[in-house]
Motif scaffolding. Structure first.
Motif, PDB file in Angstrom:
ATOM      1  N   ILE A  80     -12.723  -3.222   1.288  1.00 53.74           N
ATOM      2  CA  ILE A  80     -12.089  -4.535   1.076  1.00 53.74           C
ATOM      3  C   ILE A  80     -11.082  -4.446  -0.073  1.00 53.74           C
ATOM      4  N   ALA A  81     -11.511  -3.787  -1.174  1.00 60.06           N
ATOM      5  CA  ALA A  81     -10.621  -3.694  -2.336  1.00 60.06           C
ATOM      6  C   ALA A  81      -9.356  -2.915  -2.006  1.00 60.06           C
ATOM      7  N   GLU A  82      -9.503  -1.824  -1.261  1.00 62.79           N
ATOM      8  CA  GLU A  82      -8.359  -0.944  -0.997  1.00 62.79           C
ATOM      9  C   GLU A  82      -7.476  -1.445   0.137  1.00 62.79           C
ATOM     10  N   MET A  83      -8.096  -1.997   1.176  1.00 60.81           N
ATOM     11  CA  MET A  83      -7.357  -2.347   2.373  1.00 60.81           C
ATOM     12  C   MET A  83      -6.890  -3.808   2.396  1.00 60.81           C
ATOM     13  N   ALA A  84      -7.604  -4.645   1.652  1.00 58.52           N
ATOM     14  CA  ALA A  84      -7.253  -6.083   1.727  1.00 58.52           C
ATOM     15  C   ALA A  84      -6.769  -6.630   0.399  1.00 58.52           C
ATOM     16  N   VAL A  85      -7.557  -6.444  -0.632  1.00 57.76           N
ATOM     17  CA  VAL A  85      -7.252  -7.091  -1.910  1.00 57.76           C
ATOM     18  C   VAL A  85      -6.059  -6.441  -2.592  1.00 57.76           C
ATOM     19  N   ALA A  86      -6.112  -5.115  -2.787  1.00 55.33           N
ATOM     20  CA  ALA A  86      -5.038  -4.434  -3.534  1.00 55.33           C
ATOM     21  C   ALA A  86      -3.669  -4.652  -2.894  1.00 55.33           C
ATOM     22  N   PRO A  87      -3.478  -4.514  -1.543  1.00 48.58           N
ATOM     23  CA  PRO A  87      -2.153  -4.758  -0.955  1.00 48.58           C
ATOM     24  C   PRO A  87      -1.695  -6.206  -1.114  1.00 48.58           C
ATOM     25  N   ALA A  88      -2.669  -7.137  -1.076  1.00 46.14           N
ATOM     26  CA  ALA A  88      -2.285  -8.555  -1.184  1.00 46.14           C
ATOM     27  C   ALA A  88      -1.832  -8.904  -2.577  1.00 46.14           C
ATOM     28  N   LEU A  89      -2.385  -8.219  -3.572  1.00 45.30           N
ATOM     29  CA  LEU A  89      -2.033  -8.535  -4.947  1.00 45.30           C
ATOM     30  C   LEU A  89      -0.704  -7.908  -5.342  1.00 45.30           C
ATOM     31  N   ALA A  90      -0.312  -6.819  -4.658  1.00 47.10           N
ATOM     32  CA  ALA A  90       0.947  -6.109  -4.981  1.00 47.10           C
ATOM     33  C   ALA A  90       0.966  -5.778  -6.454  1.00 47.10           C
ATOM     34  N   GLU A  91       1.995  -6.250  -7.161  1.00 43.06           N
ATOM     35  CA  GLU A  91       2.136  -5.938  -8.582  1.00 43.06           C
ATOM     36  C   GLU A  91       1.681  -7.086  -9.456  1.00 43.06           C
ATOM     37  N   ALA A  92       0.736  -7.904  -8.969  1.00 41.58           N
ATOM     38  CA  ALA A  92       0.309  -9.093  -9.707  1.00 41.58           C
ATOM     39  C   ALA A  92      -0.354  -8.711 -11.015  1.00 41.58           C
ATOM     40  N   ASP A  93      -0.060  -9.598 -12.029  1.00 44.65           N
ATOM     41  CA  ASP A  93      -0.748  -9.440 -13.313  1.00 44.65           C
ATOM     42  C   ASP A  93      -1.812 -10.517 -13.356  1.00 44.65           C
ATOM     43  N   LEU A  94      -3.097 -10.068 -13.253  1.00 49.55           N
ATOM     44  CA  LEU A  94      -4.177 -11.040 -13.133  1.00 49.55           C
ATOM     45  C   LEU A  94      -4.354 -11.846 -14.394  1.00 49.55           C
ATOM     46  N   ALA A  95      -3.857 -11.321 -15.505  1.00 55.21           N
ATOM     47  CA  ALA A  95      -3.977 -12.091 -16.752  1.00 55.21           C
ATOM     48  C   ALA A  95      -3.142 -13.372 -16.672  1.00 55.21           C
ATOM     49  N   ASP A  96      -2.059 -13.380 -15.842  1.00 55.36           N
ATOM     50  CA  ASP A  96      -1.203 -14.556 -15.700  1.00 55.36           C
ATOM     51  C   ASP A  96      -1.587 -15.403 -14.500  1.00 55.36           C
ATOM     52  N   GLY A  97      -2.628 -14.969 -13.773  1.00 56.33           N
ATOM     53  CA  GLY A  97      -3.006 -15.702 -12.572  1.00 56.33           C
ATOM     54  C   GLY A  97      -2.216 -15.220 -11.369  1.00 56.33           C
ATOM     55  N   LEU A  98      -2.419 -15.880 -10.208  1.00 57.35           N
ATOM     56  CA  LEU A  98      -1.778 -15.491  -8.961  1.00 57.35           C
ATOM     57  C   LEU A  98      -0.779 -16.547  -8.546  1.00 57.35           C
ATOM     58  N   VAL A 148      -6.472  -3.150 -12.193  1.00 60.69           N
ATOM     59  CA  VAL A 148      -5.866  -4.399 -12.630  1.00 60.69           C
ATOM     60  C   VAL A 148      -6.868  -5.538 -12.720  1.00 60.69           C
ATOM     61  N   GLY A 149      -8.045  -5.335 -12.216  1.00 58.97           N
ATOM     62  CA  GLY A 149      -9.057  -6.390 -12.251  1.00 58.97           C
ATOM     63  C   GLY A 149     -10.362  -5.917 -11.632  1.00 58.97           C
ATOM     64  N   VAL A 150     -11.228  -6.921 -11.407  1.00 55.93           N
ATOM     65  CA  VAL A 150     -12.558  -6.612 -10.867  1.00 55.93           C
ATOM     66  C   VAL A 150     -12.804  -7.478  -9.643  1.00 55.93           C
ATOM     67  N   LEU A 151     -13.204  -6.858  -8.545  1.00 55.48           N
ATOM     68  CA  LEU A 151     -13.570  -7.581  -7.326  1.00 55.48           C
ATOM     69  C   LEU A 151     -15.087  -7.805  -7.343  1.00 55.48           C
ATOM     70  N   GLU A 152     -15.471  -9.078  -7.287  1.00 55.89           N
ATOM     71  CA  GLU A 152     -16.901  -9.437  -7.304  1.00 55.89           C
ATOM     72  C   GLU A 152     -17.280  -9.885  -5.898  1.00 55.89           C
ATOM     73  N   LEU A 153     -18.140  -9.071  -5.240  1.00 56.57           N
ATOM     74  CA  LEU A 153     -18.550  -9.341  -3.857  1.00 56.57           C
ATOM     75  C   LEU A 153     -20.057  -9.604  -3.798  1.00 56.57           C
ATOM     76  N   TYR A 154     -20.402 -10.570  -2.928  1.00 60.45           N
ATOM     77  CA  TYR A 154     -21.807 -10.848  -2.638  1.00 60.45           C
ATOM     78  C   TYR A 154     -21.994 -10.663  -1.141  1.00 60.45           C
ATOM     79  N   LEU A 155     -22.721  -9.649  -0.795  1.00 56.72           N
ATOM     80  CA  LEU A 155     -22.876  -9.269   0.612  1.00 56.72           C
ATOM     81  C   LEU A 155     -24.277  -9.644   1.091  1.00 56.72           C
ATOM     82  N   PRO A 156     -24.431  -9.987   2.376  1.00 60.08           N
ATOM     83  CA  PRO A 156     -25.762 -10.367   2.896  1.00 60.08           C
ATOM     84  C   PRO A 156     -26.724  -9.140   2.944  1.00 60.08           C
ATOM     85  N   TYR A 157     -27.966  -9.395   2.562  1.00 58.89           N
ATOM     86  CA  TYR A 157     -29.004  -8.335   2.613  1.00 58.89           C
ATOM     87  C   TYR A 157     -29.977  -8.556   3.762  1.00 58.89           C
TER      88      TYR A 157
END
Length: 615
Positions: free
Chosen positions: A24-42, A133-142
């Motif tokens: 998810i981080a590599e295929m979805a989140v990172a491409p969507a964020l591009a060069e975003a600076d998370l300290a300034d928000g999205l 650039v940040g931390v992805l927090e995921l909660y997955l079903p067990y």
């Protein structure tokens, strides 16, 4: 096993969460964020792209909750649009993820399906710079992992149950088999501890137990009987121990067959058996023992040799002769040995006058003193020529002039001498005295030869022939006037040594006589190879020779055998002129017996020279 299964399931779930978060981080989140600076928000565009990239995972319930956070902990994106909640920035797991490490944990969340979720903190790495650039927090079903765990646990339970069941079955079979084997072993040990291995009869310990039980029945008369085989040692010495064992088995079978169900037969050891005859009066005991004696007397063939089994029975009645097992055994023993020294095969205990084998120790001690004090005397019995009626020789028979018990026959002391080393000095004394007496009657004009009995122990002693030759030289007696009488038992005890001793004696001119012929086990080949001067027919075949055709046949056969071997024949136990006449007509050469004279001292030798001569 179950704990390991649960641990493996959790580890597998965490690995799945780590892999899913990485995708998810590599295929979805990172491409969507591009060069975003998370300290300034999205920006709105970045948030929309991120929403579209994660909608599929959220929609398929493969992700329960998704947050994107800056290093300062600020939530810049969440699937539900909230910016609060989540892990604390001070949590070690968050700090580790901010430092570039993936952290996976299993949390208990009551409102989540199944009550547990997998939380993954995944560093977000920008595609262009390769920097976190940040931390992805995921909660997955067990829940599906928990379901799989339950399935695996159920399977494990079944396998474990089946395995344990099979194990318990195997252990149960092993336990049952082992217990049965141990029980059988214990029973076998208990049986062997109380039974004789050769005959299967109760042994001495079992006999004592049963005897005590029989004696405990107050007022019930009965008997303790000891049975000892006669001349059993001859069978062992002549035919071998295997034949002796076979004979004992035959005796056990015959005794067992003649007893009642309530009676007990035991083997005490060697050739000695014991009987317990409960609820039996004296007449019943006698009738039963007569039957057993007759059954034993039936001929048995061992290694091709026909044998007649003879036994001595010693009887002690209870409570008449005692109420204790040891006391009754001691008195039955005394009665049995009294019978061995007499002519009766069944003897009932008749008081303390009956001597017991333990007294032989006393007899041996007294006999040593008797030799030193010259208390022994010789009596002589004539040997008569059946054709002429003349005395042709005498047999020396030893007696003991006991200072307290009077004149004792050989049966009172010779067994004690045979069991000790006294037989050798006793034989030496008899030989010396007989040769001295012979010199005396030779001086009066009587040229009789003298016969002296010797035992197997004498023949086995090295140098015996030299000793006898020395005595002959000392008394000036020609060797041919001495005849040494040996029994078949002595001749068969040790064939090689006996034959050598006989040859040593005969080469010196000393005559050899085989005494009690027909009662032992001398082989024909053994007799054929020895220069035997005389064969003596035992009195058991002579006493009924007029009435018993079998005895007549045996006597005629012995006479023919002896003459064929070049030996003369002497019959013992002649008590009537009719028997003497029958023997003379059958070809017998010489005779001994009360018809001519009883054994008498040397002073009376001359009085029977012609008395009782056959016509």
């Amino acid at each position: 096993m179950l704990h390991g299964t649960a641990v493996d399931a959790r580890r597998w779930g965490q690995d799945q969460g780590r892999a899913q978060a990485a995708v998810i981080a590599e295929m979805a989140v990172a491409p969507a964020l591009a060069e975003a600076d998370l300290a300034d928000g999205l920006t709105t565009g970045q948030r929309d792209r991120l929403q579209r990239a994660t909608d599929l995972a959220i929609y398929n319930d493969s992700v329960l909750r998704l947050r994107v956070r800056g290093f300062n902990g600020q939530v810049v994106f969440s699937d539900d649009g909230t910016t609060a909640g989540g892990i604390s920035i001070n949590d070690p797991a968050f700090r580790s993820a901010a430092a570039g490490h993936t952290e996976v944990g299993l949390l208990s969340v009551p409102e989540a399906p199944g009550g547990q979720v997998i939380r993954v903190l995944q560093p977000i790495v920008a595609s262009a710079s390769g920097q976190s650039v940040g931390v992805l927090e995921l909660y997955l079903p067990y829940e599906h992992i928990a379901a799989r765990l339950r399935e695996q646990t159920a399977v494990t339970y079944w396998r474990l149950g089946a395995g344990l069941g099979l194990l318990y079955l195997v252990l149960g079979l092993i336990s049952w088999s082992t217990t049965r084997s141990l029980r059988r072993y214990a029973q076998r040990q208990a049986h062997e501890a109380l039974h004789d291995a050769l005959t299967g009869l109760p042994n001495r310990a079992a006999f004592h137990e049963r005897a005590r039980a029989a004696l405990a029945q107050d007022g019930e008369p009965g008997a303790i009987v000891l049975v000892d085989l006669d001349r059993f040692k001859e069978v062992n010495d002549t035919l071998g121990h295997h034949a002796g064992d076979e004979l004992l088995a035959v005796v056990a079978d015959r005794l067992r067959a003649g007893l009642r169900p309530a009676d007990t037969l035991a083997r005490l050891g060697g050739d000695e058996f014991a009987l317990i005859l409960p609820r039996s009066d004296a007449a019943t005991v006698r009738r039963l023992l007569d039957g057993l004696s007759a059954a034993l007397a039936t001929e048995v063939v061992l290694d091709g040799v026909p044998l007649s089994i003879e036994a001595s029975f010693g009887v002690a009645h209870y409570p008449e002769h005692g109420r204790a097992v040891d006391e009754l055994l001691r008195r039955a023993d005394a009665a049995m040995y009294h019978g061995k020294r007499g002519s009766a095969d069944i003897v009932v205990y008749a008081g303390e006058d009956m001597s017991h084998p333990t007294q032989w120790l006393v007899v041996q001690a007294e006999l040593r003193h008797a030799l030193a004090r010259d208390e022994l005397v010789l009596h002589y019995q004539p040997k008569v020529d059946l054709r002429t009626g003349e005395v042709v020789g005498v047999e020396a028979l030893v007696r003991w002039q006991h200072p307290q018990r009077g004149l004792l026959p050989p049966s009172e002391f010779l067994p004690a001498a045979e069991q000790s080393g006294l037989i050798e000095p006793l034989t030496a004394w008899v030989l010396a005295r007989a040769l001295a007496d012979q010199a005396a009657w030779t001086a009066t004009g009587r040229s009789w030869g003298v016969s002296v009995n010797v035992s197997a122990r004498n023949l086995e002693k090295p140098g015996f022939a030299d000793f006898v030759s020395g005595l002959l030289a000392e008394h000036g007696t020609p060797a041919h006037r001495l005849l040494l009488e040996i029994t078949e038992t002595a001749l068969a005890a040790d064939t090689r040594r006996a034959e050598q001793a006989v040859l040593d004696l005969t080469t010196r001119g000393i005559g050899i006589s085989v005494d009690d012929f027909g009662t032992g086990y001398t082989s024909m080949s053994q007799l054929r190879g020895l220069p035997i001067a005389e064969i003596k027919i035992d009195r058991t075949f002579v006493r009924d020779v007029l009435e018993a055709p079998p005895s007549q046949a045996i006597v005629r056969a012995i006479i023919a055998l002896a003459h064929g071997l070049g030996s003369r024949v002497t019959a013992e136990g002649i008590e009537s002129p009719e028997v003497a006449d029958w023997l003379r007509r059958a070809g017998c050469d010489e005779a001994q017996g009360y018809l001519y004279s009883r054994p008498v001292p040397w002073a009376e030798v001359g009085t029977y020279e012609i008395t009782g001569a056959a016509s």
